[in-house]
Write a protein that holds these residues in place. Structure first.
Motif, PDB file in Angstrom:
ATOM      1  N   PHE A  27      50.571-102.854 -17.381  1.00 32.99           N
ATOM      2  CA  PHE A  27      50.202-101.811 -16.425  1.00 32.99           C
ATOM      3  C   PHE A  27      51.393-101.211 -15.672  1.00 32.99           C
ATOM      4  N   ASP A  28      52.602-101.606 -16.032  1.00 37.13           N
ATOM      5  CA  ASP A  28      53.786-101.058 -15.378  1.00 37.13           C
ATOM      6  C   ASP A  28      53.803 -99.538 -15.538  1.00 37.13           C
ATOM      7  N   GLY A  29      53.923 -98.832 -14.412  1.00 35.74           N
ATOM      8  CA  GLY A  29      53.954 -97.379 -14.428  1.00 35.74           C
ATOM      9  C   GLY A  29      52.596 -96.706 -14.468  1.00 35.74           C
ATOM     10  N   LYS A  30      51.515 -97.480 -14.566  1.00 36.27           N
ATOM     11  CA  LYS A  30      50.169 -96.913 -14.624  1.00 36.27           C
ATOM     12  C   LYS A  30      49.624 -96.664 -13.216  1.00 36.27           C
ATOM     13  N   THR A  31      48.621 -95.798 -13.141  1.00 35.48           N
ATOM     14  CA  THR A  31      47.974 -95.473 -11.870  1.00 35.48           C
ATOM     15  C   THR A  31      46.611 -96.135 -11.791  1.00 35.48           C
ATOM     16  N   PHE A  32      46.352 -96.798 -10.667  1.00 37.87           N
ATOM     17  CA  PHE A  32      45.036 -97.347 -10.363  1.00 37.87           C
ATOM     18  C   PHE A  32      44.477 -96.585  -9.158  1.00 37.87           C
ATOM     19  N   GLY A  73      55.158-102.362 -10.064  1.00 33.99           N
ATOM     20  CA  GLY A  73      55.305-101.124 -10.816  1.00 33.99           C
ATOM     21  C   GLY A  73      54.058-100.315 -11.032  1.00 33.99           C
ATOM     22  N   ILE A  74      52.925-100.752 -10.477  1.00 31.49           N
ATOM     23  CA  ILE A  74      51.670 -99.994 -10.568  1.00 31.49           C
ATOM     24  C   ILE A  74      51.606 -99.003  -9.421  1.00 31.49           C
ATOM     25  N   ASN A  75      51.005 -97.848  -9.672  1.00 31.95           N
ATOM     26  CA  ASN A  75      50.861 -96.814  -8.645  1.00 31.95           C
ATOM     27  C   ASN A  75      49.436 -96.822  -8.095  1.00 31.95           C
ATOM     28  N   PRO A  76      49.171 -97.560  -7.009  1.00 30.16           N
ATOM     29  CA  PRO A  76      47.817 -97.562  -6.449  1.00 30.16           C
ATOM     30  C   PRO A  76      47.569 -96.330  -5.578  1.00 30.16           C
ATOM     31  N   VAL A  77      46.400 -95.756  -5.732  1.00 26.88           N
ATOM     32  CA  VAL A  77      45.929 -94.672  -4.858  1.00 26.88           C
ATOM     33  C   VAL A  77      44.646 -95.173  -4.219  1.00 26.88           C
ATOM     34  N   VAL A  78      44.618 -95.253  -2.903  1.00 30.66           N
ATOM     35  CA  VAL A  78      43.461 -95.783  -2.177  1.00 30.66           C
ATOM     36  C   VAL A  78      42.613 -94.625  -1.659  1.00 30.66           C
ATOM     37  N   VAL A  79      41.325 -94.647  -1.977  1.00 32.80           N
ATOM     38  CA  VAL A  79      40.351 -93.697  -1.418  1.00 32.80           C
ATOM     39  C   VAL A  79      39.367 -94.519  -0.598  1.00 32.80           C
ATOM     40  N   LYS A 114      54.174 -90.883  -6.564  1.00 32.81           N
ATOM     41  CA  LYS A 114      54.576 -91.697  -7.713  1.00 32.81           C
ATOM     42  C   LYS A 114      56.085 -91.881  -7.757  1.00 32.81           C
ATOM     43  N   GLN A 115      56.814 -90.935  -7.198  1.00 29.60           N
ATOM     44  CA  GLN A 115      58.270 -90.967  -7.251  1.00 29.60           C
ATOM     45  C   GLN A 115      58.859 -91.791  -6.103  1.00 29.60           C
ATOM     46  N   SER A 116      57.992 -92.429  -5.323  1.00 28.29           N
ATOM     47  CA  SER A 116      58.444 -93.215  -4.179  1.00 28.29           C
ATOM     48  C   SER A 116      57.719 -94.561  -4.191  1.00 28.29           C
ATOM     49  N   ALA A 120      41.714 -86.803 -12.613  1.00 25.49           N
ATOM     50  CA  ALA A 120      42.782 -85.818 -12.435  1.00 25.49           C
ATOM     51  C   ALA A 120      44.164 -86.440 -12.600  1.00 25.49           C
ATOM     52  N   LEU A 121      44.325 -87.693 -12.167  1.00 20.06           N
ATOM     53  CA  LEU A 121      45.622 -88.369 -12.261  1.00 20.06           C
ATOM     54  C   LEU A 121      45.807 -89.087 -13.595  1.00 20.06           C
ATOM     55  N   LYS A 122      44.791 -88.979 -14.474  1.00 20.62           N
ATOM     56  CA  LYS A 122      44.833 -89.694 -15.758  1.00 20.62           C
ATOM     57  C   LYS A 122      45.094 -91.184 -15.521  1.00 20.62           C
ATOM     58  N   ALA A 123      44.338 -91.736 -14.599  1.00 22.39           N
ATOM     59  CA  ALA A 123      44.535 -93.126 -14.177  1.00 22.39           C
ATOM     60  C   ALA A 123      44.179 -94.102 -15.291  1.00 22.39           C
ATOM     61  N   GLU A 124      44.846 -95.248 -15.244  1.00 15.09           N
ATOM     62  CA  GLU A 124      44.510 -96.335 -16.155  1.00 15.09           C
ATOM     63  C   GLU A 124      43.194 -96.979 -15.749  1.00 15.09           C
ATOM     64  N   LYS A 125      42.987 -97.124 -14.426  1.00 10.76           N
ATOM     65  CA  LYS A 125      41.797 -97.798 -13.931  1.00 10.76           C
ATOM     66  C   LYS A 125      41.220 -97.090 -12.712  1.00 10.76           C
ATOM     67  N   LEU A 126      39.906 -97.117 -12.624  1.00  5.48           N
ATOM     68  CA  LEU A 126      39.159 -96.808 -11.407  1.00  5.48           C
ATOM     69  C   LEU A 126      38.496 -98.099 -10.973  1.00  5.48           C
ATOM     70  N   ILE A 127      38.729 -98.509  -9.720  1.00  6.62           N
ATOM     71  CA  ILE A 127      38.183 -99.767  -9.211  1.00  6.62           C
ATOM     72  C   ILE A 127      37.380 -99.482  -7.949  1.00  6.62           C
ATOM     73  N   LEU A 128      36.100 -99.810  -7.965  1.00  7.15           N
ATOM     74  CA  LEU A 128      35.222 -99.614  -6.814  1.00  7.15           C
ATOM     75  C   LEU A 128      34.954-100.956  -6.158  1.00  7.15           C
TER      76      LEU A 128
END
Length: 296
Positions: A23-28, A57-63, A172-174, A206-214
């Protein structure tokens, strides 16, 4: 610490290593809500989990959600929350409270939580960017006297029309973890209250995420005997809804997972946010703790 305990810790790390590489570099995209936002121990473990994801190295986005906090604030202000078919009626006064609570208090509390545990987080409202473009929801139900459906005006309740990823792509760049409030903006600058699960699903696509986690307050999807189902394919989940095994509040969550997978997200998860370190247990262990959805 005894040698057997240290050896067990090493085994845990070895089990997690292949997942870290994969999952290195992937978006969750992670929907944060329920008891995990309330209990102090769960809040701390959530923050630690998200920070660790970023560190490997994973890019988490929290909603995040915030329905109970909205209700509490409205009552303190002398306003009476109203719901139709489980959806909050959002007049102009209510939408002002929604934006104040979600994009203000709740969002900044989560940002501060992550920062206090050693991470770096920044709050984003859907109006920033703008990131979440929305349109007014049309809600209908069968008419009481005619065959024509009755149109119900829920006020400033919206559906996602488009996600602009420009602002989120910058994170993602930070090493900064974005925390997104589910408040959208209309074509004429209107503010819309949007379901947080739906927002998370649309952002994942939209972010072409690897995973959506609810994160929820249940173990995951249960079978007819009340036992947890560890993995479900979409066709199976559709049949379970037709059979009434998946029902009530679980239906929109499963539908969110379905739309995400059909939109290109590799995997979707519904997990129990009442379990400490639920994210790490689901992502970095062979067994997981919740329900994993796959397209086929």
């Amino acid at each position: 610490m005894s040698l057997p305990v240290r050896i067990e810790k090493a085994r845990v790390l070895i089990e997690a290593l292949p997942y870290m590489r994969r999952f290195d570099g992937k978006t969750f995209v992670i929907k944060y809500g329920g008891n995990a936002m309330v209990e102090e121990s769960l809040k701390a473990s959530f923050a630690e989990d998200v920070i660790l994801l970023r560190q490997v190295g994973i890019n988490p986005v929290v909603v995040h959600g915030g329905g109970p906090q909205i209700g509490q604030t409205m009552k303190r202000m002398g306003l009476v929350p109203q719901f139709i078919d489980g959806q909050r009626v959002t007049d102009q006064e209510t939408v002002n409270v929604v934006e104040m609570v979600l994009a203000g208090k709740v969002n900044k509390d989560i940002v501060n939580l992550i920062n206090q545990h050693g991470g770096r987080a920044a709050g984003v409202s859907g109006k920033d960017g703008p990131t979440i473009l929305a349109r007014k929801r049309t809600h209908t139900r069968p008419g009481p006297e005619t065959e024509e459906p009755e149109i119900i005006d829920l006020g400033w309740v919206g559906d996602v029309q488009h996600i602009d990823t420009g602002l989120l792509d910058l994170f993602k760049q930070s090493d900064i973890i974005p925390v997104v409030a589910p408040v959208g903006v209309g074509a004429n600058g209107e503010t819309f209250n949007i379901n947080a699960d739906a927002v998370a699903g649309h952002i994942a696509v939209a972010l072409k995420a690897e995973k959506l986690i609810l994160l929820t307050d249940v173990a995951g999807v249960l079978n007819g005997q009340g036992s947890l189902i560890s993995q479900l394919f979409l066709e199976q989940s559709a049949q379970m809804m037709r059979d009434g095994i998946i029902s009530g509040g679980m239906i929109p969550k499963v539908e969110t997972c379905r739309r995400a997978l059909e939109g290109g997200v590799s995997a979707a998860h519904i997990i129990d946010g009442r379990v400490e370190h639920a994210l790490l247990l689901e992502v970095f262990t062979d067994q997981g703790i919740g329900t994993l959805f796959r397209l086929s």
